[in-house]
Design an enzyme around this catalytic site. Structure first.
Site, PDB file in Angstrom:
ATOM      1  N   GLY A  84       0.827  -1.131  -0.085  1.00  0.00           N
ATOM      2  CA  GLY A  84       0.044  -0.160  -0.087  1.00  0.00           C
ATOM      3  C   GLY A  84       0.719   1.112   0.060  1.00  0.00           C
TER       4      GLY A  84
ATOM      5  N   GLY B 143       2.456   3.586   1.807  1.00  0.00           N
ATOM      6  CA  GLY B 143       3.014   3.744   2.975  1.00  0.00           C
ATOM      7  C   GLY B 143       3.508   5.334   3.059  1.00  0.00           C
TER       8      GLY B 143
ATOM      9  N   ASP C  22       8.079   5.426   8.621  1.00  0.00           N
ATOM     10  CA  ASP C  22       7.774   6.640   9.285  1.00  0.00           C
ATOM     11  C   ASP C  22       6.832   7.296   8.018  1.00  0.00           C
ATOM     12  OD1 ASP C  22       9.714   7.279   7.347  1.00  0.00           O
ATOM     13  OD2 ASP C  22      11.034   8.025   8.992  1.00  0.00           O
ATOM     14  N   GLY C  23       6.703   6.919   6.984  1.00  0.00           N
ATOM     15  CA  GLY C  23       6.065   7.676   5.882  1.00  0.00           C
ATOM     16  C   GLY C  23       6.727   9.057   5.219  1.00  0.00           C
TER      17      GLY C  23
ATOM     18  N   ARG D 281       4.106  14.055  -7.137  1.00  0.00           N
ATOM     19  CA  ARG D 281       4.246  13.291  -8.294  1.00  0.00           C
ATOM     20  C   ARG D 281       2.846  13.491  -9.085  1.00  0.00           C
ATOM     21  NH1 ARG D 281       6.809   7.463  -6.634  1.00  0.00           N
ATOM     22  NH2 ARG D 281       4.601   7.211  -5.713  1.00  0.00           N
TER      23      ARG D 281
ATOM     24  N   ASP E  12       4.827  -4.274  -7.150  1.00  0.00           N
ATOM     25  CA  ASP E  12       3.869  -2.882  -6.785  1.00  0.00           C
ATOM     26  C   ASP E  12       4.511  -1.784  -7.084  1.00  0.00           C
ATOM     27  OD1 ASP E  12       6.115  -4.339  -5.063  1.00  0.00           O
ATOM     28  OD2 ASP E  12       5.937  -2.466  -3.873  1.00  0.00           O
ATOM     29  N   ASN E  13       5.830  -1.960  -7.850  1.00  0.00           N
ATOM     30  CA  ASN E  13       6.508  -0.896  -8.486  1.00  0.00           C
ATOM     31  C   ASN E  13       6.203  -0.670 -10.377  1.00  0.00           C
ATOM     32  OD1 ASN E  13       7.160   0.208  -6.142  1.00  0.00           O
ATOM     33  ND2 ASN E  13       9.561  -1.056  -6.342  1.00  0.00           N
TER      34      ASN E  13
ATOM     35  N   ASP F 291       7.945   5.029  -9.304  1.00  0.00           N
ATOM     36  CA  ASP F 291       8.811   4.815  -7.896  1.00  0.00           C
ATOM     37  C   ASP F 291      10.494   4.557  -7.954  1.00  0.00           C
ATOM     38  OD1 ASP F 291       6.397   4.796  -6.554  1.00  0.00           O
ATOM     39  OD2 ASP F 291       6.687   2.805  -5.626  1.00  0.00           O
TER      40      ASP F 291
HETATM   41  P1  AMP Z   1       9.457   0.609  -2.562  1.00  0.00           P
HETATM   42  O1  AMP Z   1       9.953  -0.747  -2.883  1.00  0.00           O
HETATM   43  O2  AMP Z   1      10.303   1.632  -1.858  1.00  0.00           O
HETATM   44  O3  AMP Z   1       8.601   1.260  -3.632  1.00  0.00           O
HETATM   45  O4  AMP Z   1       8.341   0.299  -1.496  1.00  0.00           O
HETATM   46  C1  AMP Z   1       7.650  -0.846  -0.656  1.00  0.00           C
HETATM   47  C2  AMP Z   1       6.650  -0.516   0.139  1.00  0.00           C
HETATM   48  O5  AMP Z   1       7.220   0.163   1.329  1.00  0.00           O
HETATM   49  C3  AMP Z   1       5.802   0.487  -0.285  1.00  0.00           C
HETATM   50  O6  AMP Z   1       4.386  -0.056   0.225  1.00  0.00           O
HETATM   51  C4  AMP Z   1       5.860   1.704   0.398  1.00  0.00           C
HETATM   52  O7  AMP Z   1       5.065   2.720   0.526  1.00  0.00           O
HETATM   53  C5  AMP Z   1       6.545   1.323   1.691  1.00  0.00           C
HETATM   54  N1  AMP Z   1       7.549   2.226   2.230  1.00  0.00           N
HETATM   55  C6  AMP Z   1       8.866   2.579   1.574  1.00  0.00           C
HETATM   56  N2  AMP Z   1       9.322   3.635   2.257  1.00  0.00           N
HETATM   57  C7  AMP Z   1       8.407   4.033   3.240  1.00  0.00           C
HETATM   58  C8  AMP Z   1       8.489   4.848   4.490  1.00  0.00           C
HETATM   59  N3  AMP Z   1       9.591   5.682   4.784  1.00  0.00           N
HETATM   60  N4  AMP Z   1       7.389   4.779   5.278  1.00  0.00           N
HETATM   61  C9  AMP Z   1       6.408   4.161   5.265  1.00  0.00           C
HETATM   62  N5  AMP Z   1       6.468   3.188   4.056  1.00  0.00           N
HETATM   63  C10 AMP Z   1       7.403   2.975   3.262  1.00  0.00           C
HETATM   64 MG    MG Z   2       7.328   1.355  -4.518  1.00  0.00          MG
END
Ligand code: AMP
Ligand code: MG
Length: 531
Positions: free
Chosen positions: A106, A108, A141-142, A199, A276-277, A286
């Site tokens: 999701g 995040g 931490d989002g 974005r 998911d990307n 992403d």
């Molecule tokens: P990514 O592979 O970086 O696209 O991220 C994979 C998942 O981790 C996605 O659901 C992102 O929303 C979540 N995510 C990555 N970094 C953070 C963050 N700093 N805080 C919360 N969720 C994160």
């Molecule tokens: Mg991602």
């Protein structure tokens, strides 16, 4: 009180209006069932400061330069203030990470603000990245740090100007707050400046948005999301039906193939091609530990987390995209329940990729039409030569246009225009030069046989082989400056990367091969996922 020029933005939030919402509205991390999204507001920050914005993206939203430079713009696109019509939400998706099903992921750290409708009637979804926690933040931490936000902002725009399908970036804003990151995952967490990128894309829907519902057996929801997607971003396919689902999937396959061909053309390595990307619009999405090939090496990946297996290496991107599409096919299977036509649709990927790849190779070599009878061998030998000695991919192809088209030259004379592309001149042995010389002669003959004029060859090549790309070390230098409060490096790169195929006299230092100091420096060669 004066009205803000931003108040003119008109919203039509089809995703959040037409799809089922999570009834829970607290911002607590959780598994979200039976919903496409959760409502969540950006977390306000103390002291936002605009680092850069992309005028071209502002134009898509009918925002003037004045609007972008207003104090409101910074407040709104850092997430401190909502405009009338904004209905912020985070979407629910899952995904395969490095080949394994990871369950719910999701948004995040992404919060969608809504869908702007511009004067031309186009819908553009605005999404803040790094604007705080959502129900999908899991154990993080989002937030986002400046270095990764600079990389996302610049690369989105660089890719667009290179002609690669991508999500766009409107703005890059410092939050004025610190974010703690252990950049090398080695037990040394330290504070870094936080930032938010806004974005922009027609939609941010990913393969994983469909996968999560299939994995949970939420088939009704799966159907709702697919019907919605077809009615909004694929309305040319007609009203949803099983036949239209198949046509839709085939189009996703073709768009994905077209995107990957473009990545291979410019030497872009995504680094984290998890499902998911992957955007269902075939957009690059992403930007994390991505990188640009410097020396041509199909085995290279910038992502330290993937250094062992190298699943997402440059040369594997075409097969990984296919694997990801197969996961999407599995996800929508319950709506189709026939293997054969899905199989046929996914074959469109291979066919599209092959065709696109041949056209791309022909354009990079200035050959007009690809002729497998001669060009398979010609290109295979070239790709071997590029790997035998450390050769800068971008420089090699760009300089190849300058070749003097006369086979009666010595090896040294022939390769003179290419010398700037070699990282280790000592590697250019007599044997190597002879082999390269022979290749260059075959290439000259092939180009001459094609009947294309030399001027035409050069023109085609210069439109397919960029002079300026976002070299990893250039991004890092701009980040170093930005971390000191000087945003000129970011803005200068943004400007140069607007015209990647132009000569841009005076900017040649941005078109040089990676300097030696950058070979091992973090951020310049390898990147962790920490962002
Ligand atoms: P990514 O592979 O970086 O696209 O991220 C994979 C998942 O981790 C996605 O659901 C992102 O929303 C979540 N995510 C990555 N970094 C953070 C963050 N700093 N805080 C919360 N969720 C994160
Ligand atoms: Mg991602």
């Amino acid at each position: 009180m004066m009205n803000s020029p931003l108040d003119n933005l008109t919203f039509d939030n089809r995703f959040s209006r037409e799809l089922p919402a999570d009834p829970e509205t607290t911002n607590l991390r959780r598994q979200v069932f039976a919903a496409c999204y959760s409502s969540v507001s950006p977390t306000p920050v103390a002291n936002p400061q605009l680092v850069a914005y992309a005028s071209e993206v502002a134009e898509l939203l009918d925002l003037s330069e004045d609007a972008c430079q207003s104090a409101d713009f910074t407040q709104i696109f850092v997430g401190n203030r909502l405009l009338p019509g904004m209905t912020p939400y985070a979407t629910c998706y899952g995904g395969h990470q490095f080949g394994n099903w990871a369950g719910q992921l999701g948004d995040g750290r992404a919060i969608n603000l809504g869908e702007v409708v511009n004067r031309r009637g186009e819908h553009w979804t605005l999404q803040l990245k790094g604007a705080g926690e959502t129900p999908y933040s899991r154990n993080s931490d989002g937030l986002a740090v400046l270095r990764s936000s600079v990389r996302e902002f610049l690369c989105s725009e660089a890719m667009h100007h290179l002609g690669v399908p991508t999500t766009r970036a409107l703005s890059l804003i410092l939050t004025g707050e610190e974010v703690i990151r252990d950049m090398f995952y080695n037990g040394n967490p330290k504070p870094e400046p936080g930032a938010v990128v806004c974005r922009v894309a027609p939609s941010f829907t990913r393969f994983g948005n469909f996968q999560i519902f299939a994995a949970r057996g939420e088939i009704e929801l799966l159907k709702k999301l697919l019907d919605h997607t077809i009615r909004t971003d694929f309305s040319h396919l007609g009203e949803p039906s099983v036949a239209v689902y198949l046509a839709w999937f085939e189009e996703v396959c073709r768009r994905t193939a077209a995107m990957i061909v473009q990545w291979q053309r410019v030497g872009f390595v995504h680094g984290v091609m998890n499902t998911d990307n992957m955007s269902i619009l075939g957009l690059t999405i992403d930007y994390g530990p991505y990188g640009w090939l410097e020396n041509y090496d199909p085995n290279w990946t910038p992502n330290t987390t993937d250094a062992e297996e190298r699943r997402y290496r440059f040369g594997s991107q075409p097969q990984i995209a296919f694997w990801n599409l197969a996961q999407l096919a599995n996800a929508i299977y319950p709506l189709i329940e026939q293997v054969e036509p899905l199989q046929q649709a996914i074959d469109a990927y291979k066919e599209s990729f092959e065709q696109g790849w041949q056209n791309m190779v022909a354009a990079k070599l200035g050959l007009g039409v690809y002729d497998a009878a001669t060009d398979d061998a010609l290109n295979t030998e070239l790709l071997i030569l590029l790997q035998l000695v450390e050769t800068d991919m971008t420089l090699f192809y760009r300089k190849l246009a300058l070749l003097v088209m006369d086979v009666e030259q010595s090896d040294d004379a022939l390769m003179a225009p290419l010398l700037a592309a070699y990282y280790v001149p000592e590697q250019l042995s007599e044997d190597y030069k002879e082999r390269l010389g022979n290749w260059l002669r075959s290439y000259i003959k092939r180009a001459q046989d094609s009947g294309i004029s030399n001027a035409e060859r050069i023109k085609t090549m210069n439109a397919a082989n960029p002079k300026y790309v976002l070299r990893n070390y250039l991004a890092q230098l701009a980040i170093d400056k930005a971390e000191q409060g000087d945003f000129s490096g970011v803005n200068e790169l943004l400007e140069i990367l607007r015209h990647p195929y132009d000569e841009q006299p005076g900017k040649e230092e941005y078109a040089l091969k990676r300097p030696d100091w950058a070979r091992q420096r973090a951020g310049c060669s390898m990147l962790s996922c920490s962002s």
